[in-house]
Motif scaffolding. Sequence first.
Motif, PDB file in Angstrom:
ATOM      1  N   ARG A  79       0.868  -1.106   0.105  1.00  0.00           N
ATOM      2  CA  ARG A  79       0.000   0.006   0.156  1.00  0.00           C
ATOM      3  C   ARG A  79       0.646   1.254  -0.037  1.00  0.00           C
ATOM      4  N   GLU A  80       1.933   1.135   0.238  1.00  0.00           N
ATOM      5  CA  GLU A  80       2.986   2.372   0.496  1.00  0.00           C
ATOM      6  C   GLU A  80       3.377   2.657  -0.981  1.00  0.00           C
ATOM      7  N   ARG A  81       3.131   1.772  -1.779  1.00  0.00           N
ATOM      8  CA  ARG A  81       3.663   1.947  -3.143  1.00  0.00           C
ATOM      9  C   ARG A  81       2.796   2.070  -4.316  1.00  0.00           C
ATOM     10  N   ARG A  82       1.520   1.727  -4.004  1.00  0.00           N
ATOM     11  CA  ARG A  82       0.400   1.701  -4.959  1.00  0.00           C
ATOM     12  C   ARG A  82      -0.869   1.986  -4.355  1.00  0.00           C
ATOM     13  N   ARG A  83      -2.084   2.257  -4.942  1.00  0.00           N
ATOM     14  CA  ARG A  83      -3.066   2.599  -4.460  1.00  0.00           C
ATOM     15  C   ARG A  83      -4.093   1.317  -4.202  1.00  0.00           C
ATOM     16  N   GLY A  84      -3.645   0.475  -5.308  1.00  0.00           N
ATOM     17  CA  GLY A  84      -4.599  -0.602  -5.251  1.00  0.00           C
ATOM     18  C   GLY A  84      -4.208  -1.768  -6.197  1.00  0.00           C
ATOM     19  N   PHE A  85      -5.017  -2.574  -6.490  1.00  0.00           N
ATOM     20  CA  PHE A  85      -4.858  -3.595  -7.533  1.00  0.00           C
ATOM     21  C   PHE A  85      -6.262  -3.807  -8.225  1.00  0.00           C
ATOM     22  N   CYS A  86      -6.147  -4.362  -9.361  1.00  0.00           N
ATOM     23  CA  CYS A  86      -7.363  -4.678 -10.386  1.00  0.00           C
ATOM     24  C   CYS A  86      -6.800  -5.948 -11.314  1.00  0.00           C
ATOM     25  N   ALA A  87      -7.942  -6.591 -11.329  1.00  0.00           N
ATOM     26  CA  ALA A  87      -7.703  -7.901 -12.255  1.00  0.00           C
ATOM     27  C   ALA A  87      -8.889  -8.098 -13.250  1.00  0.00           C
ATOM     28  N   LEU A  88      -8.920  -8.514 -14.415  1.00  0.00           N
ATOM     29  CA  LEU A  88     -10.100  -8.717 -15.136  1.00  0.00           C
ATOM     30  C   LEU A  88     -10.264 -10.133 -15.204  1.00  0.00           C
ATOM     31  N   VAL A  89     -11.474 -10.712 -14.899  1.00  0.00           N
ATOM     32  CA  VAL A  89     -11.980 -12.013 -14.906  1.00  0.00           C
ATOM     33  C   VAL A  89     -12.947 -12.207 -16.054  1.00  0.00           C
ATOM     34  N   THR A  90     -12.266 -12.932 -17.412  1.00  0.00           N
ATOM     35  CA  THR A  90     -13.272 -13.072 -18.507  1.00  0.00           C
ATOM     36  C   THR A  90     -13.833 -14.500 -18.530  1.00  0.00           C
ATOM     37  N   GLU A  91     -13.348 -15.562 -17.671  1.00  0.00           N
ATOM     38  CA  GLU A  91     -13.860 -16.682 -17.534  1.00  0.00           C
ATOM     39  C   GLU A  91     -14.053 -17.092 -16.128  1.00  0.00           C
ATOM     40  N   VAL A 123     -11.422  -5.346  -8.110  1.00  0.00           N
ATOM     41  CA  VAL A 123     -10.757  -4.283  -7.617  1.00  0.00           C
ATOM     42  C   VAL A 123     -10.264  -4.370  -5.987  1.00  0.00           C
ATOM     43  N   GLU A 124      -9.231  -3.686  -5.668  1.00  0.00           N
ATOM     44  CA  GLU A 124      -8.834  -3.674  -4.180  1.00  0.00           C
ATOM     45  C   GLU A 124      -8.108  -2.283  -3.968  1.00  0.00           C
ATOM     46  N   ARG A 181     -16.912  -7.661 -25.422  1.00  0.00           N
ATOM     47  CA  ARG A 181     -16.452  -7.707 -23.946  1.00  0.00           C
ATOM     48  C   ARG A 181     -14.872  -7.239 -24.139  1.00  0.00           C
ATOM     49  N   PRO A 182     -14.499  -6.371 -23.197  1.00  0.00           N
ATOM     50  CA  PRO A 182     -13.244  -5.874 -22.912  1.00  0.00           C
ATOM     51  C   PRO A 182     -12.279  -7.176 -22.842  1.00  0.00           C
ATOM     52  N   GLU A 183     -10.995  -6.592 -23.111  1.00  0.00           N
ATOM     53  CA  GLU A 183      -9.905  -7.707 -23.081  1.00  0.00           C
ATOM     54  C   GLU A 183      -8.874  -7.078 -22.016  1.00  0.00           C
ATOM     55  N   SER A 184      -8.908  -6.105 -21.365  1.00  0.00           N
ATOM     56  CA  SER A 184      -8.125  -5.569 -20.436  1.00  0.00           C
ATOM     57  C   SER A 184      -8.939  -4.598 -19.459  1.00  0.00           C
ATOM     58  N   ALA A 185      -8.296  -4.109 -18.478  1.00  0.00           N
ATOM     59  CA  ALA A 185      -9.027  -3.054 -17.516  1.00  0.00           C
ATOM     60  C   ALA A 185      -7.905  -2.034 -17.407  1.00  0.00           C
ATOM     61  N   ARG A 186      -8.335  -1.011 -17.092  1.00  0.00           N
ATOM     62  CA  ARG A 186      -7.636   0.341 -16.620  1.00  0.00           C
ATOM     63  C   ARG A 186      -8.855   1.049 -15.442  1.00  0.00           C
ATOM     64  N   VAL A 187      -8.249   1.148 -14.115  1.00  0.00           N
ATOM     65  CA  VAL A 187      -9.098   1.733 -13.243  1.00  0.00           C
ATOM     66  C   VAL A 187      -8.312   2.799 -12.575  1.00  0.00           C
ATOM     67  N   ALA A 197      -4.310   6.894  -8.317  1.00  0.00           N
ATOM     68  CA  ALA A 197      -3.321   6.556  -9.259  1.00  0.00           C
ATOM     69  C   ALA A 197      -4.137   5.564  -9.977  1.00  0.00           C
ATOM     70  N   THR A 198      -3.552   4.899 -11.226  1.00  0.00           N
ATOM     71  CA  THR A 198      -4.282   4.064 -12.182  1.00  0.00           C
ATOM     72  C   THR A 198      -3.449   2.880 -12.139  1.00  0.00           C
ATOM     73  N   VAL A 199      -4.412   1.774 -12.156  1.00  0.00           N
ATOM     74  CA  VAL A 199      -3.723   0.438 -11.995  1.00  0.00           C
ATOM     75  C   VAL A 199      -4.445  -0.358 -13.218  1.00  0.00           C
ATOM     76  N   ARG A 200      -3.829  -1.333 -13.768  1.00  0.00           N
ATOM     77  CA  ARG A 200      -4.391  -2.018 -15.108  1.00  0.00           C
ATOM     78  C   ARG A 200      -4.137  -3.576 -14.667  1.00  0.00           C
ATOM     79  N   SER A 201      -5.069  -4.191 -15.353  1.00  0.00           N
ATOM     80  CA  SER A 201      -5.255  -5.616 -15.021  1.00  0.00           C
ATOM     81  C   SER A 201      -3.805  -6.421 -15.562  1.00  0.00           C
ATOM     82  N   ASP A 202      -3.128  -5.703 -16.422  1.00  0.00           N
ATOM     83  CA  ASP A 202      -1.724  -6.319 -16.753  1.00  0.00           C
ATOM     84  C   ASP A 202      -0.656  -6.214 -16.005  1.00  0.00           C
ATOM     85  N   ASP A 203      -0.757  -5.267 -14.727  1.00  0.00           N
ATOM     86  CA  ASP A 203       0.160  -4.842 -13.968  1.00  0.00           C
ATOM     87  C   ASP A 203       0.506  -6.177 -13.250  1.00  0.00           C
TER      88      ASP A 203
END
Length: 394
Positions: A79-91, A123-124, A181-187, A197-203
């Motif tokens: 949490r000191e280096r990023r605001r959160g986390f996200c993952a894209l679930v397609t299945e 998203v977390e 259906r989207p193939e990636s996510a940016r939040v 800050a921005t996080v991405r599903s491929d981070d």
Amino acid sequence: MTDITRRTTLYGIAAASVALAGCAETVDPTPGDRNGTDGADGDPGNGSEDGDGTDGDDGDVETAVQQVGEALSGPVWDRERRRGFCALVTEEHDAAWLLRNAPEETVAFVEETDFSESVLAYVESVGPTTCHGELSFADVGVEDGTLVASATVGGPDDDEDACGEAITFSGAFLRVTTDARPESARVSITDGWDETATVRSDDPLIDPDGLRGDVRPDGDPPNVPASFECDVDGFERHPQGYEGEVNWGGGGGAGSDAGGDGPLVLRITTEGDDAADNTTVLRGNRFWVELTNVSAREVHVGNQGKYNLEVRTESGWTELRGADGDAAFEYTDEAIGVSPGESLEWEFELTESGLVEDGPHADALRVCPDLVPGRYRFVFWGAADLAVAFDYEG
């Protein structure tokens, strides 16, 4: 002694710092209801809420939110280096690693998702009090195949809320239904300290630089023997299970040609106060090789016995182990799933017997000749030929 284990990464990990890029830098999160999306009114409990999404470049979207009330990833990000986390679930199976300890209503929400027309963004984020336990979403859309949204950690409703002072991680699933259906996510995530800050599903879920251990020594080896020949008639070396160059410290999963920036990271650590660092191993000391999935998706690898132990000689890297007679070095062909944040570990003792005991074909293999000072390496050819190295000074 060789000890092959499998475990989840629990030690302190520094997650990847977040880079802001493109139009996502200027997203101005507009918090909606603490439980709904796009400002829709809803039950403040942990249920899901349907609502109309915003128009995106790829058409209209419909959304629903399921609050989880905790961080299902562990969390293993810093949490000191990023605001959160996200993952894209397609299945549905892509969410299995997140649902191992999830509440029943969260599991049901995922199972009720029709993945032929919808995706889930998980998203977390985090906040400073026990009142920072939910996420709200806004500005949801799809742009050129990417799900975009803003997410904000909710705080106390008013000054009379009794909030305990405790770092609180929160998680939520955002269901997005759209024609394409989207193939990636940016939040764009705003945490409980109002930092965005921005996080991405491929981070990466985990920053490789935060993992313990090293990859290989700097500089030249302490010794390069002319050869490593066994003087026993009929001795047959264990074959190399890979061809060509190796990927030092990281790469892709089984069957992948990915280089060092893949989802798998390999590190070596050693014991003993006399060790100069994690790339120097003294005789009789133990060392550990650890393979970690730093990505936000499950990665498959081969049998954990699929590795070579080698010494660098003037003629190249030479396998240490072998067997007398017509040995058959066979391995099962299987795929082992390594969940995000999970690690596989190999443990060895730096002696002739300790490098083969309890390992694959331990009843037949032995090190011949005896170990000599020099540079040694471990190559796991069960996943993209990943390697780490250490020096033995005798």
